[in-house]
Enzyme design. Structure first.
Site, PDB file in Angstrom:
ATOM      1  N   SER A   1       1.636   7.647  -2.129  1.00 46.46           N
ATOM      2  CA  SER A   1       2.942   7.863  -1.551  1.00 46.46           C
ATOM      3  C   SER A   1       4.080   7.823  -2.577  1.00 46.46           C
ATOM      4  O   SER A   1       5.230   8.066  -2.233  1.00 46.46           O
ATOM      5  CB  SER A   1       3.219   6.812  -0.468  1.00 46.46           C
TER       6      SER A   1
ATOM      7  N   SER B   1      -1.518   4.407  -3.903  1.00 46.28           N
ATOM      8  CA  SER B   1      -0.258   5.146  -3.989  1.00 46.28           C
ATOM      9  C   SER B   1       0.488   5.028  -5.301  1.00 46.28           C
ATOM     10  O   SER B   1       1.515   5.676  -5.480  1.00 46.28           O
ATOM     11  CB  SER B   1       0.667   4.719  -2.841  1.00 46.28           C
TER      12      SER B   1
ATOM     13  N   LYS C   1      11.656   4.243  -5.831  1.00 47.16           N
ATOM     14  CA  LYS C   1      10.932   4.824  -4.700  1.00 47.16           C
ATOM     15  C   LYS C   1      11.647   4.460  -3.404  1.00 47.16           C
ATOM     16  O   LYS C   1      12.043   3.302  -3.201  1.00 47.16           O
ATOM     17  CB  LYS C   1       9.491   4.309  -4.685  1.00 47.16           C
TER      18      LYS C   1
END
Length: 472
Positions: A149, A173, A73
């Site tokens: 996210s 997230s 990520k």
């Protein structure tokens, strides 16, 4: 090679050890899959294919995940020499000097990093549609959001680009993208994974690193690799009885499980498809021999929670913008940020230090009130992973901040309280909406009880194996 890419990471590692596939063949197959599918999905925003292939020769043969591809990520999870964007143009041109502890451990275990995945700007919302890189699309429906996210990571794993990708969870997230992309997503106990060496905590302790995967055993194995206190960390999670991988298949015993389908706060409209997912999961847990009934922590209904949670997040975002300005050598102007983040930074700057401390102290009391429910004899709370049904791209409008704020608050109503308490929680892919989109359900355990979550999740997975239709 499609059969190998359909395997989870544990299966891929075994295939390498057994000589079924070479590390190079596995990595090249993953690269080909990214090139074939990412044009539609836009999950991978930084690629390092040539460097990844060059690194294969240096991986020891005894590394447990030798040659297994992974994506990181692009928020947290820093890798030396690589770009770091956080979903924003304000970090353009910057590269990281050293690996984070978690990335170093993954690489030492033999994982091969192929690139970095898309995330909303600074990870501050529940959909992955940053201006800097454009929207990531859900493999189950290109008009739908993969969540945020960690939306880029979730879309990549669901589409079979890699079997596992890193993630993080400050308000849902990990669990929200896992729910929307039909994956397993476990938010660990606060302090289980170090933010070092360049950080101590995220969002005043709300945020935790983790993973999105297609199997419970992958989640367990990945967490085993990166967990552990490091000197200087501000928190240390309660010790686990042993490796989480050893909990897969272990009998969880008969557990007392409370469930909730209508939010007790009263300002979160009930979604029928979300409620159906929880009700069906409750029935499955009961069929597996657990004591299941409607019950939840009284504190979950406190109307004062969203204000305090939001204040702490805004304060942290304001501080992060100051840090970014120092990192890049010039202050960040609010006009450089997306409107949502500019407004959050303004709010954070308007809070006094005393107001921030008072909000944190309110959260401290909230955490004790929540914990009392588990202390009263409950083992698990079953709740929605996401307070709304799967939503289309654009549902969180970038310029209508009032609408965006209200919709976000509904969506994170069941996840953000668990970030505030620091407890572990896992989202499992147990339902499909009438539109064909995955709907996850969330199990929450007492602090330090990831072992219990893994046991129950593996029991559920064995009873109702997870399907991954987006693999193609």
């Amino acid at each position: 090679m499609d059969d190998v890419l359909r395997m989870d990471a544990v299966g891929q590692a075994r295939a390498v050890r057994d000589g079924q596939v070479s590390p190079r063949e596995l990595v090249e197959a993953a690269i080909a899959r990214i090139e074939a599918r990412d044009g539609e999905l836009n999950a991978v925003v930084h690629r390092r294919f040539e460097r990844a292939l060059a690194e294969l020769a240096g991986i020891p043969e005894e590394a447990p995940f030798r040659g297994v591809p992974i994506l990181l990520k692009d928020l947290g999870w820093r890798q030396a020499g690589e770009p770091y964007s956080g979903g924003s143009h304000v970090l353009d041109g910057l590269r990281v000097e050293r690996d984070g502890y978690g990335v170093a451990r993954l690489r030492a275990a033999g994982f091969v990093v192929l690139g970095r995945t898309n995330t909303p700007e600074l990870g501050s919302t529940i959909t992955t549609e940053p201006v800097a890189f454009g929207p990531t699309r859900n493999p189950y429906g290109p008009g739908y959001s993969p969540g945020g996210s960690s939306g880029g990571s979730a879309a990549a794993v669901a589409a079979g680009m890699v079997a596992v990708a890193t993630a993080s969870d400050g308000g849902g997230s990990i669990r929200i993208p896992a729910s929307l992309c039909g994956l397993v997503g476990l938010k660990p106990t606060r302090g289980r994974i170090s933010f070092g060496p360049d950080g101590g905590e995220g969002w005043s302790g709300f945020s935790c690193p983790g993973f999105v995967t297609r199997s419970v055993r992958d989640t367990a194995a990945a967490l085993d690799l990166v967990s552990g206190f490091r000197p200087g960390d501000p928190y240390d999670a309660p010790a686990l009885p042993g490796p989480l991988a050893g909990e897969v298949g272990a009998d969880p015993g008969r557990l007392r499980v409370g469930f909730v389908t209508r939010h007790p706060r009263g300002d979160v409209p009930e979604d029928p498809e979300v409620s159906e997912a929880v009700t069906r999961a409750a029935g499955l847990l009961e069929a597996l021999g657990h004591d299941v009934g409607p019950s939840w922590p009284e504190a979950l209904g406190d109307a004062g929670f969203p204000l305090r949670f939001g204040a702490v997040v805004a304060d942290n975002l304001a501080a992060e913008i100051e840090n970014i300005g120092s990192w890049r050598g010039r202050p960040v102007e609010l006009t450089e940020l997306e409107p949502r983040n500019a407004e959050l930074v303004r709010a954070g700057r308007a809070h006094s230090a005393a107001q921030h401390i008072l909000a944190v102290q309110w959260i401290d009391a909230f955490r004790r009130r929540m914990a009392a429910w588990w202390e009263s004899g409950y083992d698990l709370l079953l709740a929605p992973s996401l307070g709304v049904a799967p939503f289309e791209l654009g549902w969180i409008p970038p310029h209508d901040l009032s609408v965006a704020s209200g919709r976000t608050a509904r969506a994170v109503a069941y996840t953000s309280p668990v970030n505030a308490t620091g407890q572990p929680a896992i989202s499992l892919p147990l339902h499909v909406s009438r539109s064909g989109l995955p709907v996850g359900v969330q199990l929450v355990a007492a602090a330090g009880r990831e072992d219990l979550l893994v046991r129950v999740a593996a029991q559920v997975e064995a009873a109702r194996p997870f399907t991954h239709a987006a693999l193609g």
